[in-house]
Design a protein around this motif. Structure first.
Motif, mmCIF file in Angstrom:
data_model
loop_
_atom_site.group_PDB
_atom_site.id
_atom_site.type_symbol
_atom_site.label_atom_id
_atom_site.label_comp_id
_atom_site.label_asym_id
_atom_site.label_seq_id
_atom_site.Cartn_x
_atom_site.Cartn_y
_atom_site.Cartn_z
ATOM 1 N N ALA A 1 0.828 -1.220 0.000
ATOM 2 C CA ALA A 1 0.000 0.000 0.000
ATOM 3 C C ALA A 1 0.855 1.261 0.000
ATOM 4 O O ALA A 1 0.462 2.277 -0.581
ATOM 5 N N TYR A 2 2.008 1.205 0.652
ATOM 6 C CA TYR A 2 2.784 2.431 0.854
ATOM 7 C C TYR A 2 3.101 3.178 -0.445
ATOM 8 O O TYR A 2 2.864 4.395 -0.541
ATOM 9 N N PRO A 3 3.609 2.501 -1.480
ATOM 10 C CA PRO A 3 3.915 3.256 -2.708
ATOM 11 C C PRO A 3 2.684 3.954 -3.282
ATOM 12 O O PRO A 3 2.780 5.062 -3.817
ATOM 13 N N LEU A 4 1.508 3.342 -3.138
ATOM 14 C CA LEU A 4 0.285 3.952 -3.677
ATOM 15 C C LEU A 4 -0.123 5.178 -2.856
ATOM 16 O O LEU A 4 -0.692 6.135 -3.380
ATOM 17 N N SER A 5 0.211 5.128 -1.555
ATOM 18 C CA SER A 5 -0.190 6.239 -0.674
ATOM 19 C C SER A 5 0.686 7.470 -0.886
ATOM 20 O O SER A 5 0.422 8.518 -0.302
ATOM 21 N N ARG A 6 1.701 7.357 -1.712
ATOM 22 C CA ARG A 6 2.613 8.492 -1.911
ATOM 23 C C ARG A 6 2.083 9.519 -2.923
ATOM 24 O O ARG A 6 2.740 10.517 -3.178
ATOM 25 N N CYS A 7 0.912 9.272 -3.492
ATOM 26 C CA CYS A 7 0.366 10.224 -4.477
ATOM 27 C C CYS A 7 0.218 11.605 -3.859
ATOM 28 O O CYS A 7 -0.321 11.751 -2.763
ATOM 29 N N ILE A 8 0.692 12.626 -4.572
ATOM 30 C CA ILE A 8 0.622 13.999 -4.061
ATOM 31 C C ILE A 8 -0.409 14.836 -4.848
ATOM 32 O O ILE A 8 -0.401 16.058 -4.761
ATOM 33 N N SER A 9 -1.245 14.157 -5.647
ATOM 34 C CA SER A 9 -2.312 14.854 -6.395
ATOM 35 C C SER A 9 -1.780 15.985 -7.273
ATOM 36 O O SER A 9 -2.406 17.041 -7.396
ATOM 37 N N CYS A 10 -0.620 15.760 -7.873
ATOM 38 C CA CYS A 10 -0.007 16.826 -8.678
ATOM 39 C C CYS A 10 -0.652 16.934 -10.065
ATOM 40 O O CYS A 10 -0.567 17.961 -10.713
ATOM 41 N N CYS A 11 -1.247 15.846 -10.548
ATOM 42 C CA CYS A 11 -1.921 15.786 -11.850
ATOM 43 C C CYS A 11 -0.960 15.629 -13.040
ATOM 44 O O CYS A 11 -1.400 15.710 -14.190
ATOM 45 N N CYS A 12 0.324 15.391 -12.801
ATOM 46 C CA CYS A 12 1.252 15.196 -13.928
ATOM 47 C C CYS A 12 0.823 13.990 -14.770
ATOM 48 O O CYS A 12 0.905 14.017 -16.002
ATOM 49 N N CYS A 13 0.353 12.924 -14.112
ATOM 50 C CA CYS A 13 -0.050 11.726 -14.854
ATOM 51 C C CYS A 13 -1.220 12.027 -15.782
ATOM 52 O O CYS A 13 -1.345 11.426 -16.856
#
Ligand code: SF4
Ligand code: SF4
Ligand code: FES
Length: 249
Positions: free
Chosen positions: A148-160
Motif C-alpha cells: 500500500a505504501y507506494p500507492l499512498s505516496r500520491c501527491i495529487s499533482c496531476c502530472c499523470c
C-alpha cells in the motif's frame, strides 16, 4: 561565477480569457537553486530581462519538498514539480508554462479540482466517520503495508493526467491517479467496505475502459507510483465485477 545568471522564459496570461504572451527574466545563479527559488527571486524584483517593470508571476507552491503537489507545471515542455526541478539540470533558457489540460487561473496557476472531484466519485477514503469509539482497526500485515505504501505516496499533482492522451474533455477519463487510489482503498481492510461502489464508479463513460495503456502516466509520476500495475489490477477487478453482475441478473 559571481555574475552568472539563470535565464527563464515564462508564459504569462493575466486572466483565463486574455491573450497569452512570453516574458524573459534573468536571475542571479546560486548553487542548487530550483525553479521555485528562481520564481521567488522574480517575485522579489519583477523586472524583465530587458528592464521592463512587470507584475509578479502567479504560481502555486507550498511544501517546497515534493509533498504538497501544488507546483506542477510544464518545465521545458515536461510536466513536473517546480520545487524539485534543479536549475543545474535544465537547459536554458528555462521555459515555464502552465499545465495545459486544466483550466487556467493566471500565469502558471491552474485549477486542478477535477482530480478531487474524481476522487470523490470513487469514494477514495476509508469510511470511519462516527461519533462513537470505533475501537482499534483491523491489523494490517507488513506485506499489505508494503504494497500500500507506494500507492499512498500520491501527491495529487496531476502530472499523470497532463501527459495522458486519453485525459481530455471528450473522454471525461478519470485518469491514472484516481484509478491507483481505488486500488489503495480497495486493498485496505476497512476501506474495502466501499469496494463495490468504487469499481462501479469506474465502469462506463470516463471509467477505466478509456485507458489506452500508453504508459505515459507511469513515466511522468514524480513519486514513481506503479500506475500501470494499478490500472491492470483495477481493470481486472472492474471486469470481474461486471461479469458477476451480469450473471446475477
Ligand atoms: S496508461 Fe496511458 S492512457 Fe492509461 S492512464 Fe496511463 S497515460 Fe493514460
Ligand atoms: S499518481 Fe503520480 S503523477 Fe499522478 S497525481 Fe499522483 S503523484 Fe502525481
Ligand atoms: S511545492 Fe509542494 S510539491 Fe512542490
Amino acid at each position: 561565477m559571481a555574475d552568472k545568471s539563470v535565464i527563464i522564459r515564462i508564459k504569462r496570461q493575466p486572466t483565463p480569457s486574455s491573450k497569452a504572451y512570453w516574458e524573459e527574466f534573468s536571475v542571479p545563479y546560486r548553487p542548487n537553486m530550483n525553479v521555485i527559488s528562481a520564481l521567488m527571486d522574480i517575485a522579489a524584483d519583477p523586472v524583465t530581462r530587458d528592464g521592463k517593470a512587470t507584475t509578479p508571476i502567479t504560481y502555486d507552491s507550498n511544501c517546497l519538498e515534493e509533498v504538497c503537489g501544488s507546483c506542477a507545471m510544464l518545465i521545458n515542455g515536461k510536466a513536473r514539480m517546480a520545487c524539485s526541478a534543479l536549475v543545474d539540470k535544465l537547459d536554458q533558457p528555462i521555459r515555464l508554462e502552465p499545465l495545459s489540460k486544466f483550466p487556467l487561473i493566471r500565469d502558471l496557476a491552474v485549477d486542478r479540482s477535477v482530480l478531487f472531484e474524481n476522487l470523490k466519485r470513487v469514494k477514495a477514503w476509508v469510511p470511519v466517520d462516527g461519533t462513537y469509539d470505533l475501537g482499534s482497526g483491523p491489523r494490517v500485515t507488513m506485506q499489505a503495508q508494503e504494497e500500500a505504501y507506494p500507492l499512498s505516496r500520491c501527491i495529487s499533482c496531476c502530472c499523470c493526467m497532463e501527459v495522458c492522451p486519453q485525459f481530455n474533455e471528450s473522454t471525461g477519463f478519470v485518469g491514472a491517479a484516481t484509478i491507483s487510489q481505488v486500488r489503495l482503498f480497495n486493498t485496505h481492510p476497512t476501506g474495502a467496505a466501499l469496494k463495490r461502489d468504487r469499481l462501479t464508479a469506474l465502469m462506463g463513460d470516463g471509467g477505466i475502459q478509456e485507458c489506452g495503456y500508453a504508459q505515459n502516466c507511469v513515466e511522468a509520476c514524480p513519486k514513481e507510483i506503479p500506475l500501470t500495475t494499478s490500472i491492470a489490477e483495477v481493470g481486472g477487478a472492474v471486469m470481474k465485477q461486471a461479469i458477476g453482475d451480469l450473471f446475477r441478473r
